[in-house]
Motif scaffolding. Structure first.
Motif, PDB file in Angstrom:
ATOM      1  N   THR A   6      -2.123   0.094   6.530  1.00 50.53           N
ATOM      2  CA  THR A   6      -3.398  -0.192   5.876  1.00 50.53           C
ATOM      3  C   THR A   6      -3.162  -0.237   4.378  1.00 50.53           C
ATOM      4  N   VAL A   7      -3.433  -1.379   3.786  1.00 48.31           N
ATOM      5  CA  VAL A   7      -3.050  -1.644   2.403  1.00 48.31           C
ATOM      6  C   VAL A   7      -4.273  -1.800   1.513  1.00 48.31           C
ATOM      7  N   ALA A   8      -4.244  -1.142   0.363  1.00 50.78           N
ATOM      8  CA  ALA A   8      -5.176  -1.440  -0.720  1.00 50.78           C
ATOM      9  C   ALA A   8      -4.439  -2.360  -1.692  1.00 50.78           C
ATOM     10  N   ALA A   9      -4.868  -3.622  -1.753  1.00 53.70           N
ATOM     11  CA  ALA A   9      -4.273  -4.604  -2.671  1.00 53.70           C
ATOM     12  C   ALA A   9      -5.144  -4.644  -3.915  1.00 53.70           C
ATOM     13  N   VAL A  10      -4.654  -4.053  -4.987  1.00 54.63           N
ATOM     14  CA  VAL A  10      -5.461  -3.831  -6.184  1.00 54.63           C
ATOM     15  C   VAL A  10      -4.953  -4.696  -7.332  1.00 54.63           C
ATOM     16  N   GLY A  11      -5.880  -5.363  -8.029  1.00 54.21           N
ATOM     17  CA  GLY A  11      -5.488  -6.068  -9.231  1.00 54.21           C
ATOM     18  C   GLY A  11      -5.831  -7.539  -9.227  1.00 54.21           C
ATOM     19  N   VAL A  12      -4.842  -8.370  -9.519  1.00 52.06           N
ATOM     20  CA  VAL A  12      -5.070  -9.777  -9.848  1.00 52.06           C
ATOM     21  C   VAL A  12      -5.355 -10.619  -8.608  1.00 52.06           C
ATOM     22  N   THR A 135      -2.420   3.572   3.787  1.00 50.40           N
ATOM     23  CA  THR A 135      -1.020   3.988   3.880  1.00 50.40           C
ATOM     24  C   THR A 135      -0.184   3.434   2.739  1.00 50.40           C
ATOM     25  N   HIS A 136      -0.695   2.353   2.083  1.00 48.45           N
ATOM     26  CA  HIS A 136       0.086   1.700   1.038  1.00 48.45           C
ATOM     27  C   HIS A 136      -0.845   1.164  -0.040  1.00 48.45           C
ATOM     28  N   LEU A 137      -0.496   1.426  -1.292  1.00 50.89           N
ATOM     29  CA  LEU A 137      -1.200   0.853  -2.442  1.00 50.89           C
ATOM     30  C   LEU A 137      -0.283  -0.156  -3.117  1.00 50.89           C
ATOM     31  N   HIS A 138      -0.736  -1.401  -3.175  1.00 53.41           N
ATOM     32  CA  HIS A 138       0.013  -2.430  -3.892  1.00 53.41           C
ATOM     33  C   HIS A 138      -0.790  -2.822  -5.124  1.00 53.41           C
ATOM     34  N   ARG A 158      -0.029   8.520  -4.697  1.00 51.68           N
ATOM     35  CA  ARG A 158       1.136   9.262  -4.215  1.00 51.68           C
ATOM     36  C   ARG A 158       0.760  10.709  -3.878  1.00 51.68           C
ATOM     37  N   GLY A 159      -0.203  11.262  -4.607  1.00 48.17           N
ATOM     38  CA  GLY A 159      -0.675  12.593  -4.290  1.00 48.17           C
ATOM     39  C   GLY A 159      -1.343  12.674  -2.929  1.00 48.17           C
ATOM     40  N   LEU A 160      -1.808  11.531  -2.433  1.00 50.85           N
ATOM     41  CA  LEU A 160      -2.413  11.445  -1.108  1.00 50.85           C
ATOM     42  C   LEU A 160      -1.402  11.049  -0.037  1.00 50.85           C
ATOM     43  N   GLY A 161      -0.131  10.953  -0.422  1.00 51.64           N
ATOM     44  CA  GLY A 161       0.906  10.569   0.532  1.00 51.64           C
ATOM     45  C   GLY A 161       1.003   9.078   0.767  1.00 51.64           C
ATOM     46  N   ILE A 162       0.451   8.282  -0.139  1.00 52.07           N
ATOM     47  CA  ILE A 162       0.432   6.818  -0.007  1.00 52.07           C
ATOM     48  C   ILE A 162       1.655   6.224  -0.702  1.00 52.07           C
ATOM     49  N   THR A 163       2.335   5.301  -0.035  1.00 52.37           N
ATOM     50  CA  THR A 163       3.447   4.574  -0.641  1.00 52.37           C
ATOM     51  C   THR A 163       2.896   3.603  -1.678  1.00 52.37           C
ATOM     52  N   THR A 164       3.598   3.464  -2.815  1.00 53.71           N
ATOM     53  CA  THR A 164       3.119   2.595  -3.892  1.00 53.71           C
ATOM     54  C   THR A 164       4.107   1.487  -4.208  1.00 53.71           C
TER      55      THR A 164
END
Length: 314
Positions: A6-12, A135-138, A158-164
């Motif tokens: 599950t990815v949060a795609a943040v930004g542009v 699970t992942h922040l991009h 990362r404090g939540l255990g999410i890969t960045t």
């Protein structure tokens, strides 16, 4: 192949308009017939979101778009690809970021670009629950937030255990590296291209440049090299991964597709070099069509391509 991601795609997030079959710009007010004109979702967050969704990840987009027809179109295209767009803030005082790309017969594509609403995006635009269940922040385009704010977001993840992971949009420049330096110690995977690496670091070789970025805090640097494939550097090793032999139509979005394939590979438990091979195979799908959303493929199809396609030698 069904490993959850599950990815949060943040930004542009950008709406690209591609014009295929351009050999020159007409003089004066003359016109020219072209082969194709089409639109596609793009950007270091938006383009990667599309491809990750095709590869089986659940993707939520976060960023800023205008309250305009361009934004309506971009959101519609993202939704059609299965991306959750509820986290994209609508800005009434800016247009949606957009590019026009005339594509030359060899696949090269110069661009006209309007920054638009991407320039207004701040951490205040993120919903309080943006990272819930992720699970992942991009983060695509940390330069729009600045290194301090980008680092704050990445550290929270990362404090939540999410890969960045981070993909910088701007061209390589030492001043730009300093602007986003605060994000690097909180970045598990940095995903630049070769020109950026050399420009950011001033290194004499790509290996030295990638290692320099690792020394600045990035856990792993996976560098795209166009037809030469990718280079993956960590504190322990540097590995080169070849590209695949294909007929290139348009290189728009290949970097975003590589990022998506690489990250999806990691989520499947692959080592970084193997994930980079999946990234190159994913980029090959996009390069054979027009735009980031080119073609029809899923994870199974890309894995099959990876196992049978010829790699570029030398």
């Amino acid at each position: 192949m069904t490993a959850p991601m599950t990815v949060a795609a943040v930004g542009v997030h950008v709406l690209d308009t591609h014009v295929l079959g351009i050999e020159s710009i007409p003089e004066g007010s003359d016109g020219q017939l072209v082969e194709t004109i089409r639109m596609s979702p793009a950007g270091t967050a938006g383009g990667t979101a599309v491809v990750l969704s095709r590869l089986g990840a659940a993707v939520r987009s976060f960023g800023a778009v205008g309250a305009d027809p361009v934004g309506d179109t971009l959101l519609g295209l993202l939704e059609r690809e299965g991306v959750d767009v509820r986290g994209l803030a609508r800005k009434a005082d800016a247009q949606t970021s957009a590019s026009v790309l005339p594509v030359r017969p060899n696949g090269d594509r110069p661009a006209w670009h309007c920054i638009g609403a991407n320039g207004l995006f701040t951490l205040d635009d993120l919903p309080a629950d943006a990272l819930e269940g992720v699970t992942h922040l991009h983060l695509g385009g940390p330069e729009f937030l600045g290194g301090e704010a980008a680092g704050e977001l990445l550290a929270r993840a990362r404090g939540l255990g999410i890969t960045t992971s981070v993909d910088i949009l701007a061209p390589g420049d030492p001043d730009m590296l300093e602007w986003v330096a605060g994000a690097l110690p909180h970045t598990d995977y940095l995903l630049p291209n070769d020109e950026q690496v050399l420009g950011f670091t001033g290194a004499a070789s790509l290996v030295e440049g990638a290692q320099a970025l690792v020394s600045r805090g990035a856990g792993c640097v996976a560098v795209t090299q166009g037809r030469r494939g990718a280079l993956v550097a960590t504190a322990e090793s540097v590995v080169e991964v070849p590209a695949y032999a294909i007929e290139v139509v348009d290189t728009t979005g290949c970097g975003d597709a590589f990022s998506a394939g690489f990250l999806r590979g990691l989520s499947l438990g692959q080592k970084p070099a193997d994930a980079a091979a999946l990234g190159c195979a994913t980029a090959a799908q996009v390069a054979q069509g027009l735009g980031t959303d080119a073609g029809v493929y899923d994870l199974e199809a890309v894995l099959k391509f990876e196992g049978s396609a010829e790699v570029v030698r030398g």
